[in-house]
Design a protein around this motif. Structure first.
Motif, PDB file in Angstrom:
ATOM      1  N   UNK A  68     -15.915  35.820  -4.108  1.00  0.00           N
ATOM      2  CA  UNK A  68     -15.443  37.061  -4.496  1.00  0.00           C
ATOM      3  C   UNK A  68     -15.731  38.184  -3.196  1.00  0.00           C
ATOM      4  N   UNK A  69     -17.158  38.077  -3.145  1.00  0.00           N
ATOM      5  CA  UNK A  69     -17.731  39.133  -2.055  1.00  0.00           C
ATOM      6  C   UNK A  69     -16.997  38.940  -0.685  1.00  0.00           C
ATOM      7  N   UNK A  70     -17.021  37.410  -0.316  1.00  0.00           N
ATOM      8  CA  UNK A  70     -16.405  37.472   1.034  1.00  0.00           C
ATOM      9  C   UNK A  70     -14.953  37.973   1.144  1.00  0.00           C
ATOM     10  N   UNK A  71     -14.057  37.706  -0.021  1.00  0.00           N
ATOM     11  CA  UNK A  71     -12.757  37.832  -0.064  1.00  0.00           C
ATOM     12  C   UNK A  71     -12.457  39.474  -0.160  1.00  0.00           C
ATOM     13  N   UNK A  72     -13.670  40.249  -0.296  1.00  0.00           N
ATOM     14  CA  UNK A  72     -13.479  41.742  -0.594  1.00  0.00           C
ATOM     15  C   UNK A  72     -14.616  42.358   0.558  1.00  0.00           C
ATOM     16  N   UNK A  73     -14.424  42.268   1.952  1.00  0.00           N
ATOM     17  CA  UNK A  73     -15.620  42.460   2.607  1.00  0.00           C
ATOM     18  C   UNK A  73     -15.501  44.291   2.840  1.00  0.00           C
ATOM     19  N   UNK A  74     -14.755  44.802   2.363  1.00  0.00           N
ATOM     20  CA  UNK A  74     -14.819  46.245   2.756  1.00  0.00           C
ATOM     21  C   UNK A  74     -15.444  46.834   1.337  1.00  0.00           C
ATOM     22  N   UNK A  75     -15.678  46.249   0.405  1.00  0.00           N
ATOM     23  CA  UNK A  75     -16.284  46.734  -0.690  1.00  0.00           C
ATOM     24  C   UNK A  75     -17.590  46.323  -0.958  1.00  0.00           C
ATOM     25  N   UNK A  76     -18.496  47.352  -1.302  1.00  0.00           N
ATOM     26  CA  UNK A  76     -19.886  47.024  -1.690  1.00  0.00           C
ATOM     27  C   UNK A  76     -19.885  46.313  -3.177  1.00  0.00           C
ATOM     28  N   UNK A  77     -20.968  45.552  -3.474  1.00  0.00           N
ATOM     29  CA  UNK A  77     -20.861  44.705  -4.755  1.00  0.00           C
ATOM     30  C   UNK A  77     -22.114  44.760  -5.266  1.00  0.00           C
ATOM     31  N   UNK A  78     -22.271  45.220  -6.809  1.00  0.00           N
ATOM     32  CA  UNK A  78     -23.404  45.326  -7.623  1.00  0.00           C
ATOM     33  C   UNK A  78     -23.619  44.360  -8.545  1.00  0.00           C
ATOM     34  N   UNK A  79     -24.584  43.756  -8.835  1.00  0.00           N
ATOM     35  CA  UNK A  79     -24.814  42.733  -9.698  1.00  0.00           C
ATOM     36  C   UNK A  79     -26.008  43.196 -10.541  1.00  0.00           C
ATOM     37  N   UNK A  80     -25.679  43.430 -11.927  1.00  0.00           N
ATOM     38  CA  UNK A  80     -26.832  43.911 -12.958  1.00  0.00           C
ATOM     39  C   UNK A  80     -27.343  42.931 -14.003  1.00  0.00           C
ATOM     40  N   UNK A  81     -28.538  42.850 -13.946  1.00  0.00           N
ATOM     41  CA  UNK A  81     -29.090  41.980 -15.219  1.00  0.00           C
ATOM     42  C   UNK A  81     -29.966  42.851 -15.867  1.00  0.00           C
ATOM     43  N   UNK A  82     -30.663  42.204 -16.859  1.00  0.00           N
ATOM     44  CA  UNK A  82     -31.555  42.889 -17.716  1.00  0.00           C
ATOM     45  C   UNK A  82     -32.842  43.086 -17.031  1.00  0.00           C
ATOM     46  N   UNK A  83     -33.145  42.123 -15.818  1.00  0.00           N
ATOM     47  CA  UNK A  83     -34.382  42.409 -14.834  1.00  0.00           C
ATOM     48  C   UNK A  83     -34.019  43.749 -13.858  1.00  0.00           C
ATOM     49  N   UNK A  84     -32.837  44.061 -13.618  1.00  0.00           N
ATOM     50  CA  UNK A  84     -32.595  44.993 -12.312  1.00  0.00           C
ATOM     51  C   UNK A  84     -31.382  44.811 -11.947  1.00  0.00           C
ATOM     52  N   UNK A  85     -31.033  45.608 -10.689  1.00  0.00           N
ATOM     53  CA  UNK A  85     -29.531  45.710 -10.145  1.00  0.00           C
ATOM     54  C   UNK A  85     -29.808  45.319  -8.542  1.00  0.00           C
ATOM     55  N   UNK A  86     -28.886  44.691  -8.095  1.00  0.00           N
ATOM     56  CA  UNK A  86     -29.023  44.328  -6.546  1.00  0.00           C
ATOM     57  C   UNK A  86     -27.597  44.822  -6.303  1.00  0.00           C
ATOM     58  N   UNK A  87     -27.597  45.239  -4.849  1.00  0.00           N
ATOM     59  CA  UNK A  87     -26.587  45.510  -4.080  1.00  0.00           C
ATOM     60  C   UNK A  87     -26.183  44.672  -2.939  1.00  0.00           C
ATOM     61  N   UNK A  88     -25.044  44.131  -2.732  1.00  0.00           N
ATOM     62  CA  UNK A  88     -24.670  43.257  -1.672  1.00  0.00           C
ATOM     63  C   UNK A  88     -23.750  44.017  -0.816  1.00  0.00           C
ATOM     64  N   UNK A  89     -23.519  43.443   0.197  1.00  0.00           N
ATOM     65  CA  UNK A  89     -22.446  43.973   1.202  1.00  0.00           C
ATOM     66  C   UNK A  89     -22.143  42.739   2.375  1.00  0.00           C
ATOM     67  N   UNK A  90     -21.055  42.887   2.721  1.00  0.00           N
ATOM     68  CA  UNK A  90     -20.509  41.503   3.660  1.00  0.00           C
ATOM     69  C   UNK A  90     -20.594  42.330   4.978  1.00  0.00           C
ATOM     70  N   UNK A  91     -21.217  41.651   5.840  1.00  0.00           N
ATOM     71  CA  UNK A  91     -21.548  42.056   7.263  1.00  0.00           C
ATOM     72  C   UNK A  91     -21.254  40.905   8.106  1.00  0.00           C
ATOM     73  N   UNK A  92     -19.947  41.162   9.093  1.00  0.00           N
ATOM     74  CA  UNK A  92     -19.788  39.957   9.842  1.00  0.00           C
ATOM     75  C   UNK A  92     -19.798  38.586   9.073  1.00  0.00           C
ATOM     76  N   UNK A  93     -18.923  38.523   7.961  1.00  0.00           N
ATOM     77  CA  UNK A  93     -18.740  37.343   7.342  1.00  0.00           C
ATOM     78  C   UNK A  93     -19.873  36.936   6.439  1.00  0.00           C
ATOM     79  N   UNK A  94     -21.148  37.392   6.639  1.00  0.00           N
ATOM     80  CA  UNK A  94     -22.227  37.086   5.809  1.00  0.00           C
ATOM     81  C   UNK A  94     -22.471  38.131   4.548  1.00  0.00           C
ATOM     82  N   UNK A  95     -22.756  37.436   3.576  1.00  0.00           N
ATOM     83  CA  UNK A  95     -23.104  38.367   2.325  1.00  0.00           C
ATOM     84  C   UNK A  95     -24.662  38.709   2.433  1.00  0.00           C
TER      85      UNK A  95
END
Length: 112
Positions: free
Chosen positions: A75-102
């Motif tokens: 999903x992240x690679x298919x939407x490279x212009x959008x930041x992505x957040x994943x939230x769990x009960x432990x914490x939150x992570x922010x992901x970004x696609x840069x030059x095809x790499x997540x």
């Protein structure tokens, strides 16, 4: 944006999902996946009203991990212009696609 109070979305029985708008507003959208305890799906008709102001997508993980799954990666690679957040009960992570790499840009653990 990682400082947002993401903990309010934690639900260990099903994944929750939504969008972050350019003004910082976080909007929850319905998870229409047939297996919401394992995956999420945002339908085009639910996201359409926000397309002009869309900055990021977010979703929760029920398993306590904020690491990305293979489905997340695709999903992240298919939407490279959008930041992505994943939230769990432990914490939150922010992901970004840069030059095809997540890339994991930032992580924050929730206070115990």
């Amino acid at each position: 944006m990682i400082n947002y109070e993401w903990q309010q979305f934690i639900n260990n029985s099903k994944e929750r999902c939504g969008v972050v708008l350019k003004n910082g507003q976080v909007v929850e959208l319905p998870n229409k996946h047939p297996e919401p305890e394992r995956n999420f799906r945002i339908m085009a008709e639910d996201i359409e009203p926000y397309l002009e102001e869309l900055s990021a997508l977010w979703h929760t993980h029920c398993d306590g991990s904020y690491n990305l799954s293979m489905n997340d990666y695709q999903l992240f690679v298919s939407k490279p212009d959008l930041d992505q957040f994943i939230i769990s009960d432990r914490g939150v992570a922010l992901y970004r696609v840069d030059k095809g790499f997540v890339m994991n840009i930032e992580r924050r653990l929730f206070d115990a």
